[in-house]
Design a protein around this motif. Structure first.
Motif, PDB file in Angstrom:
ATOM      1  N   ASN A   1     -48.241  -8.973 -43.502  1.00 35.90           N
ATOM      2  CA  ASN A   1     -48.546  -7.555 -43.676  1.00 35.90           C
ATOM      3  C   ASN A   1     -50.011  -7.398 -44.047  1.00 35.90           C
ATOM      4  O   ASN A   1     -50.632  -8.321 -44.572  1.00 35.90           O
TER       5      ASN A   1
ATOM      6  N   ASN B   1     -51.173   0.744 -45.776  1.00 31.77           N
ATOM      7  CA  ASN B   1     -50.470  -0.484 -45.431  1.00 31.77           C
ATOM      8  C   ASN B   1     -50.231  -0.525 -43.924  1.00 31.77           C
ATOM      9  O   ASN B   1     -49.826   0.488 -43.328  1.00 31.77           O
TER      10      ASN B   1
ATOM     11  N   LEU C   1     -47.942  -2.436 -41.269  1.00 28.50           N
ATOM     12  CA  LEU C   1     -46.716  -3.233 -41.264  1.00 28.50           C
ATOM     13  C   LEU C   1     -46.324  -3.564 -39.822  1.00 28.50           C
ATOM     14  O   LEU C   1     -45.711  -2.744 -39.136  1.00 28.50           O
TER      15      LEU C   1
ATOM     16  N   CYS D   1     -54.977  -9.492 -45.444  1.00 25.26           N
ATOM     17  CA  CYS D   1     -53.554  -9.806 -45.324  1.00 25.26           C
ATOM     18  C   CYS D   1     -52.938  -9.854 -46.713  1.00 25.26           C
ATOM     19  O   CYS D   1     -53.479 -10.467 -47.622  1.00 25.26           O
TER      20      CYS D   1
ATOM     21  N   ASN E   1     -40.037  -4.477 -42.652  1.00 24.56           N
ATOM     22  CA  ASN E   1     -39.615  -3.303 -43.418  1.00 24.56           C
ATOM     23  C   ASN E   1     -38.758  -2.383 -42.550  1.00 24.56           C
ATOM     24  O   ASN E   1     -39.271  -1.521 -41.831  1.00 24.56           O
TER      25      ASN E   1
END
Length: 640
Positions: A304, A378, A380, A534, A541
């Protein structure tokens, strides 16, 4: 560092007795097999060993059905009993906030991380017994006396637990002998009951252990704290008082089946991404590599990322698979690599997703354009699992990893060296040709479950030559693994754990991993004001994926309080189920009528169990052959 076989400094008879006592304490009978990895972990801990996730993977593979008592004894001969030095290293990793102290909350979290039932008061009493200055913390950096005393206390607890296990075993065997005597006098049912009673009592003692014994087991497992892989036993499901289906209800197509059943054009005919900026050469670019992994316990995992913008900007993000030479893929269908952009915290309406990659070109590159404010976001990555699936078997003959040279010295084979060089490239996320400490840590977390401690990094610095930025070169990385191969001699189990964790099969081809590349273009931010880092390797998720589906579809009622939400584009169809009732519900899905579709499930027809007020991804569907039209179609029905 390789884990070598070691025999405890006790007689072989006592060694076998300890193994038997621990085995019976967990399984109940040495004639029965260990049936899952959690039982193996508990039994090894009962013998005073502290197996990491990497050690467990050496002995419990994806196709392992069971481990016998004789196998368990062999494992105990190979793995060391936990020493004080091991415990000291493990405890250094449980300082969650890095302040140099172990607080009550930290200890409580650790001691209950494996599903134990130790109360906060019991943890406090344990802490108080070694907290001589009464500050409610355990300082292991400045007052090592307390820390060493704490280790000694747990070693003593481990010893006491083994003694208790021996006594339980002795009582159980006495009870069994007593039962046999009863049976020799009479064939009555009373004799059968006595024998059964002695076996049940052993199981009951195992399930009722609490207090200090429970804390020992949790503390010795702190090496696996970050990604706890032990699966809790689910609570027994309540049965519905009556079916949500009427008696004349039969499985039927969803009310949205017309939409879902529409043909999609071949993905191979897709052109360029329409939103891609034509002048992107004038935009600031930042890149990173990552990888999807198939994990035995957590399913699909991925790196991620975090994106930081100093000012508002248009952002163009792409993600695409990177295919190593040794990767096994289909001729026409690249593994799907998609990405979500989320806020650090949900907004007032509980929404987190700001955008996701809906469109892709014919070569497998997905992209998304967003207008983002200054701040941190974020990123993802996700893949559906339609094309990246666990291998069904690995029955081929193992590729040799080590060989003997003319002088009889153990060295690695050319095939293994090539795989290590490829693993180095996969781990070099920023693509600068060297591994930073963070990149090396992500590699070790993936292959062993442990972070790199300061002491271990010092060993790396002393062992191999680093570059001018104190990063590991490819030659140094290969040398570190060569040293491990020299240490293990003919026992290559540790080496295969590393390879399997990175997605390699016995032929040294990658079939359980998919590397990818993320490119970020910003219109209004320069290099100094933008950072892409990272954040680690985590399970995909699914909550964020479900949010993208439920936000774009109003949902339809299947039956009762069960709703279905559908998302479909040119390359993917995703269905989410939502049980709004207070009961458990089973939903049967039948996708066999789909055409040219690959499903992420093992079968086209399957059942999904939803808990009260639970959402689940029912399935993903993608084209099997991207050169042909594809038609996703599914029939749903609710059962008890």
């Amino acid at each position: 560092m390789s884990r070598r076989s070691n025999r405890a400094s006790i007689s072989d008879g006592e060694f076998i007795l300890d193994c038997k006592a621990a085995y019976v304490d967990v399984i109940g009978d040495i004639r029965k097999d260990i049936t899952n990895k959690s039982q193996l972990l508990q039994a090894l801990q009962d013998t005073g060993r502290n197996p990491t996730e990497r050690v467990l993977k050496k002995y419990w593979h994806a196709d392992t059905d069971g481990i016998s008592f004789d196998d368990f004894v062999d494992i105990c001969r190979k793995e060391q009993v936990t020493s004080q030095e091991d415990m000291m290293k493990a405890f250094r990793r449980i300082d969650i906030n890095g302040d140099g102290f172990l607080s009550l909350d930290e200890l409580f979290k650790i001691m209950n991380s494996k599903g134990e039932t130790m109360s906060k008061q019991e943890v406090k009493e344990l802490l108080d017994s070694v907290d001589e200055n009464g500050d409610g913390k355990l300082d292991y950096k400045e007052r090592k006396f307390y820390y060493e005393k704490f280790c000694n206390l747990n070693l003593e607890i481990s010893k006491q637990l083994r003694q208790k296990n021996r006594k339980r075993l002795e009582r159980a065997e006495k009870g069994e002998r007593r039962s046999k005597k009863v049976e020799s006098f009479s064939d009555s049912k009373r004799g059968d009951s006595a024998s059964m009673g002695s076996q049940i009592s052993v199981k009951s003692n195992s399930s009722q252990r609490t207090g200090m014994s429970g804390s020992r087991r949790s503390l010795l497992s702190v090496g696996d704290l970050k990604d706890s892989h032990s699966t809790p036993v689910p609570a027994q499901r309540k049965t519905l008082s009556r079916s949500l289906l009427a008696e004349d209800d039969m499985p039927r197509p969803s009310p949205r089946s017309n939409k879902k059943g529409a043909k999609h054009v071949p993905a191979s005919k897709l052109g360029n991404l329409t939103e891609e900026p034509k002048n992107k050469r004038d935009w600031t670019k930042c890149s990173s590599k990552g990888c999807f992994f198939i994990d035995e316990d957590n399913g699909l995992e991925t790196h991620n990322f975090r994106l930081t913008l100093a000012e508002r900007s248009k952002v163009w993000i792409t993600i695409q698979p990177v295919v190593p030479q040794s990767m096994i893929i289909g001729d026409t269908t690249p593994i799907d690599t998609m990405l979500l952009i989320t806020r650090k915290r949900p907004d007032n309406e509980g929404r987190s997703v700001l955008g996701f990659t809906e469109k892709r070109d014919g070569k497998g590159k997905y992209g998304v354009m967003c207008d983002l404010k200054a701040g941190t976001y974020n990123l993802l990555p996700f893949t559906t699992g339609c094309h990246l699936k666990p291998r069904r078997s690995d029955s081929s003959k193992e590729t040799p990893l080590v060989r003997k040279d003319r002088e009889g010295k153990t060295t690695i084979t050319k095939a293994f060296k090539k795989a290590l060089e490829e693993i180095f490239d996969l781990s070099d996320l920023d693509g600068n040709g060297t591994l930073s400490r963070d990149e090396f840590t992500w590699f070790t977390v993936r292959t062993s479950g442990d972070k790199v401690t300061d002491d271990e990094w010092n060993v790396v610095e002393e062992t191999v030559e680093l570059d001018k930025n104190d990063e590991i070169t490819k030659e140094g990385f290969v040398r570190l693994n060569e040293m491990e191969a020299e240490d293990v001699d003919d026992d290559v189990n540790d080496l295969w754990v590393t390879l399997n964790s990175m997605g390699y099969n016995k032929d040294l081809f990658i079939d359980e991993a998919c590397p990818y590349k993320v490119d970020i273009y910003t219109e209004n931010c320069d290099d100094a004001e933008m950072a892409l880092t990272c954040t680690g390797i985590e399970a995909i998720n699914h909550d964020m994926i479900m949010e993208t589906v439920t936000e774009q579809d109003e949902g339809v009622k299947i039956k009762g309080s069960v709703y279905m939400y559908t998302y479909a584009n040119d390359t993917r169809s995703t269905v989410v189920l939502y049980n709004r009732s207070s009961n458990h519900v089973n939903v049967t899905m039948d996708c066999a009528s789909s055409k040219n579709c690959q499903i992420n499930r093992d079968k086209d027809e399957y059942s999904v169990t939803l808990g009260p007020h639970e959402k689940q991804i029912a399935h993903h569907l993608m084209p099997m052959d991207e050169t042909l039209d594809w038609t996703p179609r599914c029939v749903e029905s609710v059962t008890k």
